[in-house]
Design a protein around this motif. Sequence first.
Motif: not given
Length: 90
Positions: A49-55, A57-67
């Motif tokens: 039930g948890e929705v953590d949009t900030q984390r 977004r941070t994860f997506r940004s991190c994984s895009r940078t890593e890619l």
Amino acid sequence: MMKRAECEAALKGDVECLTTAIEFDNCVLRCVSHRCYRAVYGDDALEDGEVDTQRGRTFRSCSRTELRESKQRDMEQVRIAAAGEREDNL
């Protein structure tokens, strides 16, 4: 590093990841980028039930940078290999 769809397909048969929908999501995120997952979620995984949009977004940004960095390293290796082949042909 795999894309989300590839991870989802790869984890369909993983019994540990199929206990709940949120556990499956956590497994997919770890598959996409274990380093980014640890950095963003650490020991505080998403819960039912948890929705953590900030984390998220941070994860997506991190994984895009890593890619992006991975692709740059791959391209550099191709350039080095090509330069080596040119030197061998001289």
